[in-house]
Design an enzyme around this catalytic site. Structure first.
Site, PDB file in Angstrom:
ATOM      1  N   MET A  27       0.827  -1.204   0.029  1.00  0.00           N
ATOM      2  CA  MET A  27      -0.139  -0.163   0.016  1.00  0.00           C
ATOM      3  C   MET A  27       0.857   1.198   0.080  1.00  0.00           C
ATOM      4  SD  MET A  27      -3.422  -1.020   2.175  1.00  0.00           S
ATOM      5  CE  MET A  27      -2.593  -0.670   3.711  1.00  0.00           C
ATOM      6  N   HIS A  34       9.028  -3.137   3.666  1.00  0.00           N
ATOM      7  CA  HIS A  34       8.627  -3.530   2.272  1.00  0.00           C
ATOM      8  C   HIS A  34      10.108  -3.822   1.616  1.00  0.00           C
ATOM      9  CE1 HIS A  34       5.245  -0.571   3.614  1.00  0.00           C
ATOM     10  NE2 HIS A  34       4.857  -1.632   3.318  1.00  0.00           N
ATOM     11  N   ASP A 147       2.004  -9.177   8.945  1.00  0.00           N
ATOM     12  CA  ASP A 147       0.545  -9.553   8.809  1.00  0.00           C
ATOM     13  C   ASP A 147       0.347 -10.959   8.800  1.00  0.00           C
ATOM     14  OD1 ASP A 147      -0.447  -6.759   8.339  1.00  0.00           O
ATOM     15  OD2 ASP A 147       1.293  -6.748   6.976  1.00  0.00           O
TER      16      ASP A 147
HETATM   17  P1  AMP Z   1       1.405  -3.015   3.479  1.00  0.00           P
HETATM   18  O1  AMP Z   1       2.145  -1.800   2.432  1.00  0.00           O
HETATM   19  O2  AMP Z   1       1.466  -2.451   4.848  1.00  0.00           O
HETATM   20  O3  AMP Z   1       0.227  -3.517   2.982  1.00  0.00           O
HETATM   21  O4  AMP Z   1       2.345  -4.429   3.415  1.00  0.00           O
HETATM   22  C1  AMP Z   1       2.968  -4.743   2.337  1.00  0.00           C
HETATM   23  C2  AMP Z   1       3.637  -5.922   2.670  1.00  0.00           C
HETATM   24  O5  AMP Z   1       4.804  -5.694   3.460  1.00  0.00           O
HETATM   25  C3  AMP Z   1       2.654  -7.072   3.266  1.00  0.00           C
HETATM   26  O6  AMP Z   1       3.267  -8.196   3.017  1.00  0.00           O
HETATM   27  C4  AMP Z   1       3.181  -6.812   4.772  1.00  0.00           C
HETATM   28  O7  AMP Z   1       3.216  -7.799   5.756  1.00  0.00           O
HETATM   29  C5  AMP Z   1       4.789  -6.388   4.767  1.00  0.00           C
HETATM   30  N1  AMP Z   1       5.257  -5.855   5.581  1.00  0.00           N
HETATM   31  C6  AMP Z   1       4.822  -4.632   6.129  1.00  0.00           C
HETATM   32  N2  AMP Z   1       5.735  -4.124   7.358  1.00  0.00           N
HETATM   33  C7  AMP Z   1       6.573  -5.117   7.357  1.00  0.00           C
HETATM   34  C8  AMP Z   1       7.965  -5.652   8.191  1.00  0.00           C
HETATM   35  N3  AMP Z   1       8.053  -4.416   9.192  1.00  0.00           N
HETATM   36  N4  AMP Z   1       8.561  -6.339   7.852  1.00  0.00           N
HETATM   37  C9  AMP Z   1       8.466  -7.249   6.894  1.00  0.00           C
HETATM   38  N5  AMP Z   1       7.175  -7.208   6.139  1.00  0.00           N
HETATM   39  C10 AMP Z   1       6.308  -6.121   6.377  1.00  0.00           C
END
Ligand code: AMP
Length: 274
Positions: A27, A34, A147
């Site tokens: 997102m 990320h 997540d």
């Molecule tokens: P989001 O942009 O928050 O939807 O996250 C995109 C992807 O990045 C998802 O698969 C999340 O689980 C992963 N993600 C977000 N924060 C972290 C983190 N601190 N460590 C590892 N992966 C992450």
């Protein structure tokens, strides 16, 4: 790196890709968490596609869809430097029709914990991930263990719908004090950031108790709740099996400790895989 906004452009470029394709859906407001997914995708595939889309269907009424950080320029630069091939910024109007066929999260696993606190959230997640998978047709797709429930449900969708994509689970990236990186950490004041450390501390204290021999899941949950008292509201602090079934006894190698709590107006989650 090519950056595209239109579905037809994405499909045309995907068509030209030979060999394996790694896909990282996000997102945006990209951080080192990320980036760890993107780097791993880069290492393991011939091509890498990243999508940035703040998906309206996974936000509930009253949640932070409007205020969610949007940083197209900075994110594009991070992706370019990471050496990805294709960055996809879809428009919601192009992805969704008015009255859509829906994919529903499973009745139990999709409606406990995050799914109970955010009913319908996972339906929206699965809907958009299915669309993005069909557009990018990835060999491998990379998701963070941060997540954990989302990861379990996407793995289940791949299994249930026989999708030809391997789901790669990536470790949680934290800051030097232990706070799990999240785009939502940007909402926290300095004082709130300090109190937000209660989440990772709860997990650490629980794992120390388990290390000392404690196996009673209720006692471990009590340790986490106690450590979370610094937060403003606890949504849950639980130990579950990796398939998200309830447990009474901690089983090393098959347990996840999960916490969700509010600090000020920000809802944070964290977890630890044992
Ligand atoms: P989001 O942009 O928050 O939807 O996250 C995109 C992807 O990045 C998802 O698969 C999340 O689980 C992963 N993600 C977000 N924060 C972290 C983190 N601190 N460590 C590892 N992966 C992450």
């Amino acid at each position: 790196m090519q950056k595209v906004y239109e579905i037809a452009q994405l499909q045309a470029l995907r068509e030209k890709m030979q060999g394996s394709v790694g896909f990282v859906p996000t997102m945006g407001a990209l951080h080192a968490g990320h980036l760890s997914l993107i780097r791993r995708a880069r290492e393991e595939n011939d091509h890498v596609i990243v999508s940035i889309f703040v998906n309206p269907t996974q936000f509930l009424e009253g949640e932070d869809f409007e205020s969610y950080p949007r940083k197209e320029e900075a994110d594009s630069e991070i992706c370019r430097r990471a050496g990805i091939d294709l960055l996809f910024f879809p428009h919601a109007e192009a992805l969704y029709e008015k009255d859509e066929l829906r994919i529903l999260a499973p009745a139990i696993r999709g409606y406990i914990l995050e799914g109970e606190k955010r009913p319908g959230h996972f339906d929206g997640v699965l809907q958009v991930v299915m669309k993005l998978f069909n557009l990018t047709r990835p060999t491998r797709a990379y998701f963070g263990k941060k997540d954990a429930q989302q990861l379990a449900l996407i793995s289940q969708m791949v299994r249930n719908y026989f999708l030809p994509t391997e789901i790669v689970a990536c470790e949680i990236v934290r800051d030097e004090k232990g706070l799990a990186l999240s785009s939502r950490n940007a909402y926290l004041s300095d004082e709130e950031k300090q109190r937000a450390l209660a989440l990772s501390r709860a997990l650490r204290l629980a794992s120390e108790r388990i290390g000392a021999g404690e196996r009673d899941a209720r006692k471990i949950e009590a340790v986490m709740e106690e450590a979370l008292s610094e937060t403003d509201k606890i949504d849950y602090a639980v130990a579950v099996r990796r398939d998200f079934q309830a447990i009474d006894e901690i089983e090393i190698g098959n347990t996840i400790l999960l916490v969700a709590a509010w600090v000020g107006k920000t809802r944070l989650i964290d977890n630890l895989w044992l």
